[in-house]
Design an enzyme around this catalytic site. Structure first.
Site, PDB file in Angstrom:
ATOM      1  N   LYS A  22     -18.628  25.177  58.759  1.00 17.59           N
ATOM      2  CA  LYS A  22     -17.719  24.896  57.715  1.00 17.59           C
ATOM      3  C   LYS A  22     -16.482  24.412  58.249  1.00 17.59           C
ATOM      4  O   LYS A  22     -15.905  23.152  57.633  1.00 17.59           O
ATOM      5  CB  LYS A  22     -17.553  25.983  56.813  1.00 17.59           C
ATOM      6  CG  LYS A  22     -16.336  25.843  55.583  1.00 17.59           C
ATOM      7  CD  LYS A  22     -16.241  26.830  54.804  1.00 17.59           C
ATOM      8  CE  LYS A  22     -15.352  27.915  54.982  1.00 17.59           C
ATOM      9  NZ  LYS A  22     -13.899  27.705  54.948  1.00 17.59           N
ATOM     10  N   ASN A  23     -15.784  25.059  58.840  1.00 22.81           N
ATOM     11  CA  ASN A  23     -14.368  24.786  59.177  1.00 22.81           C
ATOM     12  C   ASN A  23     -14.360  23.650  60.351  1.00 22.81           C
ATOM     13  O   ASN A  23     -13.180  23.449  60.861  1.00 22.81           O
ATOM     14  CB  ASN A  23     -13.733  25.860  59.894  1.00 22.81           C
ATOM     15  CG  ASN A  23     -13.646  27.180  58.789  1.00 22.81           C
ATOM     16  OD1 ASN A  23     -13.594  26.500  57.530  1.00 22.81           O
ATOM     17  ND2 ASN A  23     -13.382  28.371  58.957  1.00 22.81           N
ATOM     18  N   CYS A 116      -9.122  29.977  49.151  1.00 22.24           N
ATOM     19  CA  CYS A 116      -8.979  31.327  48.902  1.00 22.24           C
ATOM     20  C   CYS A 116      -7.573  31.750  49.041  1.00 22.24           C
ATOM     21  O   CYS A 116      -6.799  31.657  49.905  1.00 22.24           O
ATOM     22  CB  CYS A 116      -9.869  32.064  49.785  1.00 22.24           C
ATOM     23  SG  CYS A 116     -11.561  31.638  49.691  1.00 22.24           S
ATOM     24  N   ARG A 121      -0.378  30.948  52.597  1.00 17.91           N
ATOM     25  CA  ARG A 121      -0.774  29.884  53.184  1.00 17.91           C
ATOM     26  C   ARG A 121      -0.037  28.585  53.239  1.00 17.91           C
ATOM     27  O   ARG A 121      -0.469  27.680  52.742  1.00 17.91           O
ATOM     28  CB  ARG A 121      -2.496  29.560  52.557  1.00 17.91           C
ATOM     29  CG  ARG A 121      -3.222  30.811  52.489  1.00 17.91           C
ATOM     30  CD  ARG A 121      -4.672  30.269  52.076  1.00 17.91           C
ATOM     31  NE  ARG A 121      -5.309  29.782  53.351  1.00 17.91           N
ATOM     32  CZ  ARG A 121      -6.571  29.782  53.365  1.00 17.91           C
ATOM     33  NH1 ARG A 121      -7.319  29.824  52.216  1.00 17.91           N
ATOM     34  NH2 ARG A 121      -7.275  29.315  54.395  1.00 17.91           N
ATOM     35  N   ASP A 306     -12.123  35.801  60.213  1.00 15.25           N
ATOM     36  CA  ASP A 306     -13.125  35.453  59.336  1.00 15.25           C
ATOM     37  C   ASP A 306     -14.178  36.519  59.323  1.00 15.25           C
ATOM     38  O   ASP A 306     -15.037  36.379  58.086  1.00 15.25           O
ATOM     39  CB  ASP A 306     -13.717  33.858  59.429  1.00 15.25           C
ATOM     40  CG  ASP A 306     -12.584  33.150  59.053  1.00 15.25           C
ATOM     41  OD1 ASP A 306     -12.650  31.595  59.494  1.00 15.25           O
ATOM     42  OD2 ASP A 306     -11.414  33.422  58.371  1.00 15.25           O
ATOM     43  N   ARG A 399     -19.071  28.536  48.564  1.00 13.94           N
ATOM     44  CA  ARG A 399     -18.196  27.367  49.302  1.00 13.94           C
ATOM     45  C   ARG A 399     -18.319  27.515  50.748  1.00 13.94           C
ATOM     46  O   ARG A 399     -18.174  26.426  51.323  1.00 13.94           O
ATOM     47  CB  ARG A 399     -16.596  27.616  48.876  1.00 13.94           C
ATOM     48  CG  ARG A 399     -16.004  28.985  49.494  1.00 13.94           C
ATOM     49  CD  ARG A 399     -14.439  28.998  48.924  1.00 13.94           C
ATOM     50  NE  ARG A 399     -13.878  27.749  48.843  1.00 13.94           N
ATOM     51  CZ  ARG A 399     -12.618  27.559  48.304  1.00 13.94           C
ATOM     52  NH1 ARG A 399     -12.122  28.571  47.847  1.00 13.94           N
ATOM     53  NH2 ARG A 399     -12.035  26.482  48.345  1.00 13.94           N
TER      54      ARG A 399
HETATM   55  C1  EPZ Z   1      -8.465  27.912  59.126  1.00 16.51           C
HETATM   56  O1  EPZ Z   1      -7.422  27.972  58.263  1.00 16.51           O
HETATM   57  C2  EPZ Z   1      -9.767  28.321  58.558  1.00 16.51           C
HETATM   58  N1  EPZ Z   1      -9.909  27.540  57.418  1.00 16.51           N
HETATM   59  C3  EPZ Z   1      -9.676  29.859  58.077  1.00 16.51           C
HETATM   60  O2  EPZ Z   1     -11.024  30.197  57.606  1.00 16.51           O
HETATM   61  C4  EPZ Z   1      -9.405  30.609  59.358  1.00 16.51           C
HETATM   62  O3  EPZ Z   1      -9.026  31.987  58.963  1.00 16.51           O
HETATM   63  C5  EPZ Z   1      -8.191  30.153  59.838  1.00 16.51           C
HETATM   64  O4  EPZ Z   1      -8.065  28.673  60.476  1.00 16.51           O
HETATM   65  C6  EPZ Z   1      -7.732  31.053  61.089  1.00 16.51           C
HETATM   66  O5  EPZ Z   1      -8.738  30.991  62.022  1.00 16.51           O
HETATM   67  C7  EPZ Z   1     -10.295  26.193  57.587  1.00 16.51           C
HETATM   68  O6  EPZ Z   1     -10.538  25.760  58.593  1.00 16.51           O
HETATM   69  C8  EPZ Z   1     -10.738  25.374  56.360  1.00 16.51           C
HETATM   70  P1  EPZ Z   1      -4.279  28.740  60.266  1.00 16.51           P
HETATM   71  P2  EPZ Z   1      -5.885  27.385  58.450  1.00 16.51           P
HETATM   72  O7  EPZ Z   1      -3.371  27.342  59.981  1.00 16.51           O
HETATM   73  O8  EPZ Z   1      -5.851  26.291  59.263  1.00 16.51           O
HETATM   74  C9  EPZ Z   1       0.174  30.478  59.085  1.00 16.51           C
HETATM   75  C10 EPZ Z   1     -12.501  31.050  56.111  1.00 16.51           C
HETATM   76  O9  EPZ Z   1     -13.041  32.090  55.720  1.00 16.51           O
HETATM   77  N2  EPZ Z   1       0.501  29.265  58.931  1.00 16.51           N
HETATM   78  O10 EPZ Z   1      -4.785  28.821  61.531  1.00 16.51           O
HETATM   79  O11 EPZ Z   1      -5.471  27.378  57.215  1.00 16.51           O
HETATM   80  C11 EPZ Z   1      -1.006  31.034  57.969  1.00 16.51           C
HETATM   81  O12 EPZ Z   1      -0.211  31.626  56.727  1.00 16.51           O
HETATM   82  C12 EPZ Z   1     -11.017  30.632  56.170  1.00 16.51           C
HETATM   83  O13 EPZ Z   1     -13.390  29.998  56.499  1.00 16.51           O
HETATM   84  C13 EPZ Z   1       1.755  28.791  58.476  1.00 16.51           C
HETATM   85  O14 EPZ Z   1       2.556  29.874  58.745  1.00 16.51           O
HETATM   86  O15 EPZ Z   1      -5.268  28.563  59.001  1.00 16.51           O
HETATM   87  C14 EPZ Z   1      -1.766  32.029  58.710  1.00 16.51           C
HETATM   88  O16 EPZ Z   1      -1.018  33.228  58.482  1.00 16.51           O
HETATM   89  C15 EPZ Z   1     -10.322  31.249  55.579  1.00 16.51           C
HETATM   90  N3  EPZ Z   1       2.205  27.724  58.317  1.00 16.51           N
HETATM   91  C16 EPZ Z   1      -2.008  31.565  60.073  1.00 16.51           C
HETATM   92  O17 EPZ Z   1      -0.707  30.789  60.306  1.00 16.51           O
HETATM   93  C17 EPZ Z   1       1.301  26.455  58.480  1.00 16.51           C
HETATM   94  O18 EPZ Z   1       1.943  25.437  58.348  1.00 16.51           O
HETATM   95  C18 EPZ Z   1      -3.180  31.086  60.455  1.00 16.51           C
HETATM   96  O19 EPZ Z   1      -3.197  29.935  59.574  1.00 16.51           O
HETATM   97  C19 EPZ Z   1      -0.071  26.925  58.653  1.00 16.51           C
HETATM   98  C20 EPZ Z   1      -0.514  28.058  59.014  1.00 16.51           C
END
Ligand code: EPZ
Length: 422
Positions: A22-23, A116, A121, A306, A399
């Site tokens: 998915k990701n 979610c 986020r 995840d 999803r």
């Molecule tokens: C991706 O989300 C995945 N989703 C998430 O999977 C996964 O949990 C996550 O990466 C971590 O591996 C998709 O790829 C669509 P991040 P993403 O940016 O990109 C903070 C699932 O269940 N952050 O790595 O949104 C954020 O708040 C989903 O499949 C900022 O502060 O994750 C979090 O604490 C859930 N500012 C951390 O970084 C930003 O601009 C990780 O976020 C971006 C992120």
């Protein structure tokens, strides 16, 4: 209203085939519009996040054709227009249209992404990356619309405050069409990033270092259509392996890359779970006398956030006290109240720390999915619980888990989707 109904206790035996990640798919599908023409994507999972992205690119006048898991995207007549708030909110990955449309047109108008409710986020790291490349970002207070504009994009050295998966990918998108070289430091190393960089390089981009914490992108003038296959979904695979550790009798999880889930396999071994690793599959069986362990979720290659929620169900069946710490998201414990309603003994110290005492006998109950992976945890609990479990809000689960009902039915689970009055 659609609900998932499970009668627990059945042994799971046979083969489960894992779909595309998915990701990875949610980045590769929009990435196809970076080129003008027809690109072909293979092993695209049939999940509702895929359909949400199709709705967005169709709204940009892009043609989408599907034949099973093969998707053809033709952007010959693409039009850059505002992505509505409704479409932006359909999923978290809508944010990829920021990097893509900024790279291609130097102008984007869209809204804050969905996804979610596992935390606030923010997307500040994405936006800082775009600004480093020369874009101006306007966030309209009343309408909450984001407008990104750039005379041109110029390569830059960008050090991420956090190894954000989405920001790493989004900056790669924009930097691929910038003038000059961009270096992303503290880049995320998740396997999906390698898959997306491979696609971009097939389209003519010049990206090196994907999968490491330093990615170098040499900007090019334009990208051309290409073909790519989505890598197997390591989180889907891990979820079924956890179910196999609870109920399996030589359950074979097929079509995977075991190297992408070593953190999970190490933790399963620490618990005393036995399994056989083959080249593209793993055979796993229910293991008695599970040992309690401690788990802290980390960025790749650490234990993936995840898989934390599905793993918490396995820990309810371990002998002793397990400590579970979630370090990536601030609201990823909403499933706990429902596991406790079923008979688990999970004490939440706060929204990031859980103390799980086992083994506990779970009983079927009426429960609600709160997010994608929390919903998968509730399905896992229903499969082992005594009696009947009915799960509501199953759109969260659908999803991200392709064909989950039939995949589980095919290996012996007593599970079905039922229609009930609202
Ligand atoms: C991706 O989300 C995945 N989703 C998430 O999977 C996964 O949990 C996550 O990466 C971590 O591996 C998709 O790829 C669509 P991040 P993403 O940016 O990109 C903070 C699932 O269940 N952050 O790595 O949104 C954020 O708040 C989903 O499949 C900022 O502060 O994750 C979090 O604490 C859930 N500012 C951390 O970084 C930003 O601009 C990780 O976020 C971006 C992120």
């Amino acid at each position: 209203m659609k609900q998932i109904k499970i009668v627990g206790g059945n042994t799971l035996r046979g083969q489960i085939h894992i779909g595309g990640a998915k990701n990875s798919a949610v980045a590769i599908i929009p990435a196809a519009i970076l080129a003008t023409g027809e690109s072909k994507l293979y092993n695209v999972p049939n999940i509702s996040d895929r359909d949400a992205l199709f709705d967005i690119i169709k709204d940009l006048n892009v043609d989408v054709k599907m034949e099973g898991s093969v998707v053809t995207i033709d952007s010959s007549n693409i039009q850059n227009k505002t992505i509505s708030e409704i479409l932006s909110k359909r999923l978290r990955a809508s944010y990829y249209f920021m990097g893509i449309l900024l790279g291609k047109y130097k102008h984007v108008e869209m809204y804050f992404p969905g996804g979610c409710n596992i935390g606030s986020r923010p997307i500040d790291i994405h936006l800082k990356g775009f600004e480093a490349l020369g874009a101006t970002v306007t966030h309209e207070e009343e309408s909450h619309k984001y407008i990104l504009d750039a005379e041109k994009l110029t390569g830059a050295r960008i050090k991420l405050d956090f190894a954000s998966v989405g920001a790493t990918i989004n900056i790669m998108f924009a930097a691929s069409l910038a003038e000059g070289t961009t270096i992303i430091e503290n880049a995320a190393k998740e396997t999906e990033i390698i898959n997306i960089a491979d696609f971009l390089n097939k389209m003519g981009a010049k990206i090196k270092g994907a999968g490491t914490s330093k990615i170098t992108i040499e900007g090019v003038k334009e990208l051309h259509p290409a073909e790519i296959s989505v890598i197997p979904d390591r989180i889907e695979a891990g979820t079924y392996l956890i179910m196999g550790a609870l109920l399996g009798d030589n359950l074979e999880v097929c079509g995977i890359n075991p190297n992408h889930i070593t953190a999970l396999l190490n933790k399963l071994s620490d618990m005393g779970v036995t399994f056989e690793v083959k080249e593209n599959s793993i055979i796993i069986s229910k293991s008695p006398n599970l040992k309690a362990i401690n788990i802290t979720t980390l960025v790749y290659p650490g234990f993936p956030t995840d898989l934390g929620q599905p793993m918490s169900v396995l820990l309810t069946q371990a002998n002793g006290v397990s400590l579970f710490e979630e370090t990536i998201w601030e609201n990823r414990m909403q499933h706990v109240e429902y596991l406790n309603k079923m008979g688990a003994n999970i004490e939440l110290k706060d929204n990031a720390h859980a103390v799980i005492t086992g083994p506990t006998k779970l009983k079927g109950a009426a429960i609600n999915a709160t997010d994608l992976r929390g919903g998968a945890a509730l399905v896992t609990a229903g499969l082992i619980a005594e009696g009947c479990t009915v799960i509501s809000n199953i759109e969260y689960i659908l999803r991200g888990y392709e064909n989950i009902i039939n995949k589980l039915k095919s290996v012996g689970a007593d599970i079905e989707i039922i229609e009930t009055e609202e």
